[in-house]
Design a protein around this motif. Structure first.
Motif, PDB file in Angstrom:
ATOM      1  N   ASN A 156       0.830  -1.196   0.000  1.00 48.54           N
ATOM      2  CA  ASN A 156       0.000   0.000   0.000  1.00 48.54           C
ATOM      3  C   ASN A 156       0.875   1.261   0.000  1.00 48.54           C
ATOM      4  O   ASN A 156       1.449   1.640   1.025  1.00 48.54           O
ATOM      5  CB  ASN A 156      -0.919  -0.009   1.223  1.00 48.54           C
ATOM      6  CG  ASN A 156      -1.993   1.050   1.157  1.00 48.54           C
ATOM      7  OD1 ASN A 156      -1.791   2.133   0.625  1.00 48.54           O
ATOM      8  ND2 ASN A 156      -3.156   0.740   1.713  1.00 48.54           N
ATOM      9  N   VAL A 157       0.959   1.899  -1.168  1.00 43.34           N
ATOM     10  CA  VAL A 157       1.776   3.104  -1.318  1.00 43.34           C
ATOM     11  C   VAL A 157       1.112   4.297  -0.636  1.00 43.34           C
ATOM     12  O   VAL A 157       1.794   5.212  -0.161  1.00 43.34           O
ATOM     13  CB  VAL A 157       2.037   3.371  -2.808  1.00 43.34           C
ATOM     14  CG1 VAL A 157       2.800   4.674  -3.030  1.00 43.34           C
ATOM     15  CG2 VAL A 157       2.793   2.201  -3.433  1.00 43.34           C
ATOM     16  N   THR A 158      -0.211   4.305  -0.569  1.00 48.59           N
ATOM     17  CA  THR A 158      -0.916   5.376   0.128  1.00 48.59           C
ATOM     18  C   THR A 158      -0.524   5.411   1.601  1.00 48.59           C
ATOM     19  O   THR A 158      -0.423   6.488   2.208  1.00 48.59           O
ATOM     20  CB  THR A 158      -2.433   5.198  -0.020  1.00 48.59           C
ATOM     21  OG1 THR A 158      -2.772   5.287  -1.408  1.00 48.59           O
ATOM     22  CG2 THR A 158      -3.203   6.262   0.745  1.00 48.59           C
ATOM     23  N   GLU A 159      -0.258   4.255   2.181  1.00 40.93           N
ATOM     24  CA  GLU A 159       0.138   4.185   3.586  1.00 40.93           C
ATOM     25  C   GLU A 159       1.642   4.309   3.782  1.00 40.93           C
ATOM     26  O   GLU A 159       2.120   4.226   4.910  1.00 40.93           O
ATOM     27  CB  GLU A 159      -0.362   2.876   4.195  1.00 40.93           C
ATOM     28  CG  GLU A 159      -1.881   2.818   4.318  1.00 40.93           C
ATOM     29  CD  GLU A 159      -2.359   1.560   5.016  1.00 40.93           C
ATOM     30  OE1 GLU A 159      -1.515   0.657   5.254  1.00 40.93           O
ATOM     31  OE2 GLU A 159      -3.560   1.467   5.321  1.00 40.93           O
ATOM     32  N   GLY A 160       2.401   4.482   2.676  1.00 43.20           N
ATOM     33  CA  GLY A 160       3.821   4.753   2.822  1.00 43.20           C
ATOM     34  C   GLY A 160       4.759   3.693   2.302  1.00 43.20           C
ATOM     35  O   GLY A 160       5.983   3.847   2.419  1.00 43.20           O
ATOM     36  N   ALA A 161       4.231   2.608   1.715  1.00 41.90           N
ATOM     37  CA  ALA A 161       5.103   1.577   1.166  1.00 41.90           C
ATOM     38  C   ALA A 161       5.850   2.103  -0.062  1.00 41.90           C
ATOM     39  O   ALA A 161       5.371   3.008  -0.755  1.00 41.90           O
ATOM     40  CB  ALA A 161       4.289   0.339   0.794  1.00 41.90           C
ATOM     41  N   GLU A 162       7.022   1.553  -0.344  1.00 44.07           N
ATOM     42  CA  GLU A 162       7.764   1.898  -1.556  1.00 44.07           C
ATOM     43  C   GLU A 162       6.972   1.451  -2.782  1.00 44.07           C
ATOM     44  O   GLU A 162       6.430   0.349  -2.819  1.00 44.07           O
ATOM     45  CB  GLU A 162       9.132   1.230  -1.547  1.00 44.07           C
ATOM     46  CG  GLU A 162      10.056   1.720  -0.453  1.00 44.07           C
ATOM     47  CD  GLU A 162      10.645   3.087  -0.769  1.00 44.07           C
ATOM     48  OE1 GLU A 162      11.488   3.191  -1.665  1.00 44.07           O
ATOM     49  OE2 GLU A 162      10.248   4.064  -0.085  1.00 44.07           O
ATOM     50  N   ALA A 163       6.923   2.313  -3.789  1.00 37.56           N
ATOM     51  CA  ALA A 163       6.182   2.015  -5.006  1.00 37.56           C
ATOM     52  C   ALA A 163       7.043   1.240  -5.996  1.00 37.56           C
ATOM     53  O   ALA A 163       8.181   1.623  -6.271  1.00 37.56           O
ATOM     54  CB  ALA A 163       5.680   3.307  -5.655  1.00 37.56           C
ATOM     55  N   TRP A 164       6.503   0.157  -6.490  1.00 32.81           N
ATOM     56  CA  TRP A 164       7.094  -0.611  -7.588  1.00 32.81           C
ATOM     57  C   TRP A 164       5.989  -0.901  -8.595  1.00 32.81           C
ATOM     58  O   TRP A 164       4.864  -1.105  -8.199  1.00 32.81           O
ATOM     59  CB  TRP A 164       7.704  -1.933  -7.084  1.00 32.81           C
ATOM     60  CG  TRP A 164       8.815  -1.749  -6.109  1.00 32.81           C
ATOM     61  CD1 TRP A 164       8.734  -1.789  -4.743  1.00 32.81           C
ATOM     62  CD2 TRP A 164      10.190  -1.476  -6.423  1.00 32.81           C
ATOM     63  NE1 TRP A 164       9.958  -1.554  -4.184  1.00 32.81           N
ATOM     64  CE2 TRP A 164      10.874  -1.363  -5.188  1.00 32.81           C
ATOM     65  CE3 TRP A 164      10.899  -1.323  -7.623  1.00 32.81           C
ATOM     66  CZ2 TRP A 164      12.246  -1.098  -5.142  1.00 32.81           C
ATOM     67  CZ3 TRP A 164      12.260  -1.068  -7.558  1.00 32.81           C
ATOM     68  CH2 TRP A 164      12.913  -0.960  -6.322  1.00 32.81           C
ATOM     69  N   PRO A 165       6.295  -0.904  -9.893  1.00 32.78           N
ATOM     70  CA  PRO A 165       7.614  -0.976 -10.509  1.00 32.78           C
ATOM     71  C   PRO A 165       8.363   0.346 -10.557  1.00 32.78           C
ATOM     72  O   PRO A 165       7.783   1.416 -10.369  1.00 32.78           O
ATOM     73  CB  PRO A 165       7.302  -1.460 -11.935  1.00 32.78           C
ATOM     74  CG  PRO A 165       5.918  -0.995 -12.194  1.00 32.78           C
ATOM     75  CD  PRO A 165       5.213  -1.084 -10.875  1.00 32.78           C
ATOM     76  N   MET A 166       9.656   0.216 -10.857  1.00 32.98           N
ATOM     77  CA  MET A 166      10.523   1.345 -11.138  1.00 32.98           C
ATOM     78  C   MET A 166      10.807   1.326 -12.636  1.00 32.98           C
ATOM     79  O   MET A 166      11.354   0.359 -13.162  1.00 32.98           O
ATOM     80  CB  MET A 166      11.824   1.236 -10.350  1.00 32.98           C
ATOM     81  CG  MET A 166      12.794   2.392 -10.577  1.00 32.98           C
ATOM     82  SD  MET A 166      14.261   2.264  -9.511  1.00 32.98           S
ATOM     83  CE  MET A 166      15.010   0.770 -10.135  1.00 32.98           C
ATOM     84  N   ILE A 167      10.422   2.396 -13.332  1.00 32.27           N
ATOM     85  CA  ILE A 167      10.488   2.364 -14.795  1.00 32.27           C
ATOM     86  C   ILE A 167      11.585   3.256 -15.378  1.00 32.27           C
ATOM     87  O   ILE A 167      11.845   3.176 -16.583  1.00 32.27           O
ATOM     88  CB  ILE A 167       9.125   2.708 -15.425  1.00 32.27           C
ATOM     89  CG1 ILE A 167       8.643   4.094 -15.008  1.00 32.27           C
ATOM     90  CG2 ILE A 167       8.097   1.645 -15.059  1.00 32.27           C
ATOM     91  CD1 ILE A 167       7.380   4.544 -15.734  1.00 32.27           C
ATOM     92  N   THR A 168      12.223   4.110 -14.573  1.00 27.92           N
ATOM     93  CA  THR A 168      13.461   4.773 -14.976  1.00 27.92           C
ATOM     94  C   THR A 168      14.402   4.792 -13.784  1.00 27.92           C
ATOM     95  O   THR A 168      13.962   4.745 -12.621  1.00 27.92           O
ATOM     96  CB  THR A 168      13.262   6.229 -15.469  1.00 27.92           C
ATOM     97  OG1 THR A 168      12.994   7.081 -14.356  1.00 27.92           O
ATOM     98  CG2 THR A 168      12.135   6.326 -16.498  1.00 27.92           C
TER      99      THR A 168
END
Length: 534
Positions: free
Chosen positions: A347-359
């Protein structure tokens, strides 16, 4: 994951030549045959401008810049032209004194013409609004008579037949005193201007949309340079705009501080209905870490697009500092306000790191590489339906012979692909309008470079050699097998499915057409490949 054939049969034919329209020649005879041979030998005329544009970086050479001196771009199409607006940043600060929010235009996304700046002067409402807000603080603060401004990160969109340019203005004066180590700097503002025709460069300013807002949890006194517990909850820069299928209009904004916010706006005015209480400034939709303990979160540049084919909202984010480590992350949600989840389900809204990384900072062989590669503008060609990603990238630090090489900022435009399970992937090479032809299995065999974009703070990911053998085995840095489905243009390397495409080899000398592939690991690390020889 499989790639859509309509997206991946994109632009290119290896060794493309211009074919004669009549193989017999109009007149017959030697002259016609010689002319035909000359036409058949004509190569694809791809872009040749240098990545090191410092010899042309001065203001007097702006007609030759193409995509030199681009930072924080936003792109939209109006008629036959694409228009790109940007922040004021430039190598050697050559934009200074020549208006705010420079822009350029292009018919093909390859050749760009510098046009000037959207605004010639600072909008007077900024200073007036700033000082009105200072007068209402407790205790009241005196006016700032000569504010220091930064003109950052605009966003252009089309609503109800008119173009809206949302623009960021930061005031860099300390709130009190003159030392930024003892006081947080003043608030930022997002303003709005409208135009019916981008070619006219005639904008009607609509004033303030929203400003940075404090929540009372911190004071504006700063306890030295190591104090990063920000005074403002939301930092009012980096706007983007999205309209939901239900007809709701939302402004998304934010940078560092406590994360990214989304606020619903009136479709007619493009502004929030009211700004009375903290709740009127929006809902936090993304951050890094615990919002209650982390007031300086390394993410910014939110860009949300809605993909009708997948039914998801995609939130693109820039992570980390912008000079080297900058990288682009993605999360998605079925709802505009989230929660947004990464490919790993967190959950990125709660602060988790967002994946995928595209650049991510990277380098193919024979090039210094690119760093500071993020703050993307994601847009769709209204005619072809193709998706693109545009951002700046910088040369690395200490590149020999280039003064302040890390300040060399080049605009990148790249194709954006979609995997079968609905995640975006950025092309390994910049867009060059290479002609479109299907790729055969025979063309896959040979020597390639591959890069896996693993996250390494301020480190460049470099390429390694991979051999695609005729017997469908792999060599070089990889072991295993490969196969290619010509009907879907999907390359399978062991258990990874990759989309292939013809592309312009920007690193080769001289530049030429090659083949690339792109995809994602299950954990959301981008895989880029480029063929280098047979």
């Amino acid at each position: 994951m499989k790639f859509s054939v309509s997206i991946l049969l994109l632009f290119g034919m290896l060794g493309f030549v211009v074919a004669c329209s009549d193989s017999t020649g109009v007149n017959g005879g030697d002259d016609a045959n010689e002319e035909q041979e000359q036409e058949e030998e004509s190569p694809f005329d791809g872009p040749e401008y240098a990545d090191d544009y410092t010899p042309l970086s001065s203001w007097s050479n702006r007609s030759e810049w193409n995509l030199a001196n681009v930072h924080d771009p936003t792109v939209i199409k109006d008629g036959e032209y694409y228009y790109m607006y940007q922040t004021n940043a430039s190598y050697g600060n050559v934009h200074a004194g020549h208006g705010n929010y420079p822009y350029r235009r292009s018919k093909d996304l390859v050749n760009w013409e510098y046009q000037g700046a959207a605004f010639s002067e600072v909008q007077p409402w900024i200073k007036d609004t700033l000082n009105s807000m200072r007068a209402e603080m407790d205790p009241p603060l005196p006016p700032i008579e000569d504010p220091n401004y930064g003109f950052w990160a605009p966003h252009v969109t089309k609503i109800n037949g008119r173009y809206r340019l949302y623009y960021s203005v930061v005031v860099t004066n300390p709130i009190v005193g003159s030392d930024p180590n003892t006081s947080w700097t003043e608030r930022a503002f997002i303003g709005l201007a409208e135009s019916s025709d981008l070619s006219s460069d005639n904008w009607e300013d609509k004033g303030m949309v929203i400003s940075s807002v404090a929540d009372g949890k911190e004071t504006y006194d700063r306890q030295g340079s190591s104090d990063w517990s920000a005074y403002f909850k939301y930092n009012a820069i980096d706007p983007s705009y999205v309209v939901t299928p239900e007809g709701e209009h939302w402004l998304v904004y934010g940078s560092w501080h406590s994360g990214i916010a989304a606020v619903e706006v009136d479709p007619e005015t493009g502004k929030p209905l009211k700004l009375n209480g903290l709740e009127d400034y929006g809902t936090r939709i993304a951050g890094r870490g615990n919002v209650n303990t982390n007031r300086w979160q390394g993410l910014e540049a939110p860009e949300i697009i809605y993909n009708e084919e997948t039914g998801y909202y995609y939130l693109f984010l820039a992570y980390d500092e912008l000079s080297v480590a900058y990288n682009t992350r993605v999360a998605r949600s079925k709802n505009i306000t989230g929660p947004y989840y990464g490919i790993d389900g967190k959950n990125v809204t709660e602060g988790a790191e967002a994946w995928p990384m595209i650049t991510h900072p990277y380098a193919f062989d024979e090039h210094y590489g690119w760093v500071g590669f993020a703050h993307g503008s994601v847009f769709q060609d209204p005619d072809s339906g193709e998706w693109f990603y545009s951002s700046q990238a910088r040369l690395p630090k200490n590149v020999g012979g280039i003064t302040a090489s890390n300040a060399v900022m080049m605009g990148h435009v790249r194709e954006l692909y979609w995997t079968e399970d609905g995640w975006p992937v950025v092309a390994p090479e910049r867009y060059a309008a290479v002609p479109n032809e299907p790729i055969t299995e025979e063309e896959i065999t040979g020597r390639w470079e591959e890069i896996t974009l693993r996250y390494r703070y301020q480190q460049i990911q470099t390429s390694y050699e991979v051999l695609f053998n005729e017997d469908h085995t792999l060599g070089g840095a990889l072991e295993g097998s490969w196969s290619f489905d010509e009907s879907t243009q999907t390359l399978t390397v062991n258990d990874k499915e990759l989309g292939v495409d013809y592309a312009w080899d920007w690193e080769d000398i001289p530049r030429k057409i090659t083949i690339t592939y792109a995809g994602l690991t299950p954990s959301g690390r981008s895989i880029w490949g480029k063929k280098t020889s047979d």
